[in-house]
Design a protein around this motif. Structure first.
Motif, PDB file in Angstrom:
ATOM      1  N   ARG A 145      -9.785  93.839  80.100  1.00 57.67           N
ATOM      2  CA  ARG A 145     -10.923  94.534  80.479  1.00 57.67           C
ATOM      3  C   ARG A 145     -10.720  96.040  79.779  1.00 57.67           C
ATOM      4  NH1 ARG A 145     -12.709  98.164  84.080  1.00 57.67           N
ATOM      5  NH2 ARG A 145     -10.498  98.359  85.162  1.00 57.67           N
ATOM      6  N   LEU A 146      -9.354  96.628  80.186  1.00 57.67           N
ATOM      7  CA  LEU A 146      -9.046  97.955  79.795  1.00 57.67           C
ATOM      8  C   LEU A 146      -8.973  97.852  78.284  1.00 57.67           C
ATOM      9  CD1 LEU A 146      -6.150  98.659  82.564  1.00 57.67           C
ATOM     10  CD2 LEU A 146      -8.788  99.376  82.181  1.00 57.67           C
ATOM     11  N   GLU A 147      -8.544  97.128  77.781  1.00 66.91           N
ATOM     12  CA  GLU A 147      -8.480  97.162  75.987  1.00 66.91           C
ATOM     13  C   GLU A 147     -10.005  97.336  75.452  1.00 66.91           C
ATOM     14  OE1 GLU A 147      -6.254  98.042  74.086  1.00 66.91           O
ATOM     15  OE2 GLU A 147      -4.169  96.760  74.740  1.00 66.91           O
ATOM     16  N   GLU A 148     -10.739  96.500  76.320  1.00 69.30           N
ATOM     17  CA  GLU A 148     -12.127  96.373  75.659  1.00 69.30           C
ATOM     18  C   GLU A 148     -12.637  97.576  75.955  1.00 69.30           C
ATOM     19  OE1 GLU A 148     -15.604  95.502  74.036  1.00 69.30           O
ATOM     20  OE2 GLU A 148     -13.843  94.590  73.916  1.00 69.30           O
ATOM     21  N   LEU A 149     -12.696  98.497  77.116  1.00 74.47           N
ATOM     22  CA  LEU A 149     -12.939  99.740  77.336  1.00 74.47           C
ATOM     23  C   LEU A 149     -12.687 100.542  76.314  1.00 74.47           C
ATOM     24  CD1 LEU A 149     -12.924  99.940  81.266  1.00 74.47           C
ATOM     25  CD2 LEU A 149     -14.823  99.660  79.953  1.00 74.47           C
ATOM     26  N   ARG A 150     -11.270 100.674  75.951  1.00 72.53           N
ATOM     27  CA  ARG A 150     -10.854 101.535  75.061  1.00 72.53           C
ATOM     28  C   ARG A 150     -11.402 101.374  73.792  1.00 72.53           C
ATOM     29  NH1 ARG A 150      -6.930 101.783  70.757  1.00 72.53           N
ATOM     30  NH2 ARG A 150      -5.692 103.895  70.880  1.00 72.53           N
ATOM     31  N   ALA A 151     -11.606 100.487  73.284  1.00 69.36           N
ATOM     32  CA  ALA A 151     -12.348  99.759  71.927  1.00 69.36           C
ATOM     33  C   ALA A 151     -13.631 100.318  71.996  1.00 69.36           C
ATOM     34  CB  ALA A 151     -12.073  98.436  71.640  1.00 69.36           C
ATOM     35  N   GLN A 169     -13.934 111.720  56.625  1.00 64.82           N
ATOM     36  CA  GLN A 169     -12.527 111.864  57.148  1.00 64.82           C
ATOM     37  C   GLN A 169     -12.453 110.625  58.071  1.00 64.82           C
ATOM     38  OE1 GLN A 169     -15.131 114.253  57.176  1.00 64.82           O
ATOM     39  NE2 GLN A 169     -14.065 116.050  58.362  1.00 64.82           N
ATOM     40  N   LEU A 170     -13.276 109.605  58.217  1.00 61.51           N
ATOM     41  CA  LEU A 170     -13.243 108.581  58.999  1.00 61.51           C
ATOM     42  C   LEU A 170     -12.829 107.294  58.123  1.00 61.51           C
ATOM     43  CD1 LEU A 170     -16.446 109.044  61.366  1.00 61.51           C
ATOM     44  CD2 LEU A 170     -14.136 109.232  62.022  1.00 61.51           C
ATOM     45  N   VAL A 171     -13.045 107.283  56.649  1.00 62.98           N
ATOM     46  CA  VAL A 171     -12.786 106.018  56.092  1.00 62.98           C
ATOM     47  C   VAL A 171     -11.631 105.402  56.338  1.00 62.98           C
ATOM     48  CG1 VAL A 171     -12.616 105.175  53.881  1.00 62.98           C
ATOM     49  CG2 VAL A 171     -14.564 106.647  54.540  1.00 62.98           C
ATOM     50  N   GLY A 172     -10.622 106.208  56.290  1.00 58.39           N
ATOM     51  CA  GLY A 172      -8.924 105.726  56.450  1.00 58.39           C
ATOM     52  C   GLY A 172      -9.012 105.067  57.790  1.00 58.39           C
ATOM     53  N   GLU A 173      -9.278 106.071  58.735  1.00 60.15           N
ATOM     54  CA  GLU A 173      -9.014 105.314  60.019  1.00 60.15           C
ATOM     55  C   GLU A 173      -9.787 104.124  60.320  1.00 60.15           C
ATOM     56  OE1 GLU A 173     -10.010 106.902  64.737  1.00 60.15           O
ATOM     57  OE2 GLU A 173     -10.764 107.917  63.055  1.00 60.15           O
ATOM     58  N   LEU A 174     -11.193 104.104  59.708  1.00 65.19           N
ATOM     59  CA  LEU A 174     -11.827 102.855  60.188  1.00 65.19           C
ATOM     60  C   LEU A 174     -11.104 101.661  59.269  1.00 65.19           C
ATOM     61  CD1 LEU A 174     -15.256 104.127  59.882  1.00 65.19           C
ATOM     62  CD2 LEU A 174     -14.301 102.724  61.701  1.00 65.19           C
ATOM     63  N   GLU A 175     -10.493 101.833  58.140  1.00 63.42           N
ATOM     64  CA  GLU A 175     -10.076 100.658  57.324  1.00 63.42           C
ATOM     65  C   GLU A 175      -8.829 100.106  57.929  1.00 63.42           C
ATOM     66  OE1 GLU A 175     -10.939 102.034  52.701  1.00 63.42           O
ATOM     67  OE2 GLU A 175      -9.276 102.911  53.714  1.00 63.42           O
ATOM     68  N   LEU A 177      -8.636 100.353  61.521  1.00 62.32           N
ATOM     69  CA  LEU A 177      -8.925  99.512  62.633  1.00 62.32           C
ATOM     70  C   LEU A 177      -9.635  98.457  62.153  1.00 62.32           C
ATOM     71  CD1 LEU A 177     -10.786 102.882  64.395  1.00 62.32           C
ATOM     72  CD2 LEU A 177      -8.883 101.569  65.141  1.00 62.32           C
ATOM     73  N   VAL A 178     -10.135  98.220  61.125  1.00 64.20           N
ATOM     74  CA  VAL A 178     -10.862  96.955  60.760  1.00 64.20           C
ATOM     75  C   VAL A 178      -9.833  95.894  60.463  1.00 64.20           C
ATOM     76  CG1 VAL A 178     -12.061  95.812  58.820  1.00 64.20           C
ATOM     77  CG2 VAL A 178     -13.083  97.943  60.022  1.00 64.20           C
ATOM     78  N   THR A 179      -8.796  96.338  59.731  1.00 64.85           N
ATOM     79  CA  THR A 179      -7.637  95.406  59.831  1.00 64.85           C
ATOM     80  C   THR A 179      -7.107  94.970  60.929  1.00 64.85           C
ATOM     81  OG1 THR A 179      -6.971  96.702  57.667  1.00 64.85           O
ATOM     82  CG2 THR A 179      -5.250  95.348  58.697  1.00 64.85           C
ATOM     83  N   GLU A 180      -7.084  95.790  61.814  1.00 62.24           N
ATOM     84  CA  GLU A 180      -6.510  95.671  63.325  1.00 62.24           C
ATOM     85  C   GLU A 180      -7.350  94.678  64.121  1.00 62.24           C
ATOM     86  OE1 GLU A 180      -4.674  97.973  67.211  1.00 62.24           O
ATOM     87  OE2 GLU A 180      -5.607  98.935  65.536  1.00 62.24           O
TER      88      GLU A 180
END
Length: 273
Positions: A145-151, A169-175, A177-180
């Protein structure tokens, strides 16, 4: 006193860590914190801390742990209330409550304010929630539940940054996150939009195809409607995907994901999964 569940269980007073004892005593405290200011019955404590096979001495163990916690937490904090116990905690003392409050306040805020609140909320995390109690009977569902709230808060923060024109600035972060999190379509859509706004349309389309492959191979399903419609909008180079001016007043323009000038494009990816 500060009570922290967003990471290993910690209690601190005046920047000094409180010694909390062994695993079962810590687990009992965690359950009481997750139900702060509510009565938790002795039966519920047994179920959540010991599971289906409690020892014959479980009632005595609870009494011992409660007695120790009372000494550690101070007078009047942990009280007996039939049919169990109640832990008194001000919401400002509990990191989970602070996180949820900030995330809720961000829901109706303009992008700049929302982003600031969500950054504060996410900064409360010190690692996986309840990390030192992950194998205790009560923990699995609560951790999920907590992990879903964080996501969800992280996705919402990215939405705010997108509305402020921070796509490059977001592209690297999102790449990363998408891998994760390869099955979270909302993150994939955010990456696609960032790439598109950076003039990388081909890569945005490739990202969609990668998402489709993962979803078909892992779950046997096609991408959801919102991601499919975003894909089509990118193929059309829909003007609604372009960045629109951010409203300064709460009464101006819609506040949502991927603020754009074409309503269909907003609708296509406004609150994707």
């Amino acid at each position: 006193m500060d009570f922290r569940l967003l990471g290993p269980l910690e209690v601190a007073e005046h920047d000094r860590s409180v010694v909390l004892g062994g695993v079962k005593q810590r687990a009992l405290l965690a359950v009481l914190l997750l139900h702060a200011n509510d009565v938790v019955s002795t039966e519920q404590l047994v179920d959540e801390v010991w599971g289906e096979s409690p020892p014959a001495t479980v009632a005595k163990s609870i009494q011992v742990y409660v007695s120790r916690l009372r000494k550690q937490l101070g007078e009047g904090r942990l009280v007996t209330r039939a049919p169990g116990y109640l832990l008194r905690v001000d919401p400002s003392e509990l990191d989970v409550a602070c996180f949820e409050r900030l995330a809720a306040e961000a829901e109706d805020a303009q992008p700049k304010v929302a982003g600031e609140k969500l950054r504060r909320a996410l900064a409360l995390w010190r690692g996986p929630p309840l990390a030192d109690l992950a194998y205790e009977p009560f923990a699995r569902a609560e951790i999920a539940r907590l992990e879903e709230l964080r996501a969800a808060a992280l996705e919402q923060r990215i939405e705010a940054d997108l509305a402020l024109g921070r796509h490059s600035q977001l592209v690297g972060e999102l790449e990363g996150l998408v891998t994760e999190h390869p099955l979270r379509e909302r993150l994939r859509g955010q990456l696609m939009l960032c790439l598109y706004r950076c003039g990388r349309q081909a890569e945005a389309l490739e990202s969609y195809q990668a998402a489709r492959r993962v979803l078909v191979e892992e779950l046997g399903i096609e991408p959801g409607r919102q991601l499919r419609e975003l894909h089509q909008a990118i193929l059309r180079q829909d003007p609604g995907l372009d960045l629109a001016p951010v409203a300064e007043s709460p009464d101006e323009a819609p506040r949502g994901a991927f603020v754009g000038r074409v309503s269909r494009a907003r609708r296509a990816h406004g609150r994707s999964r």
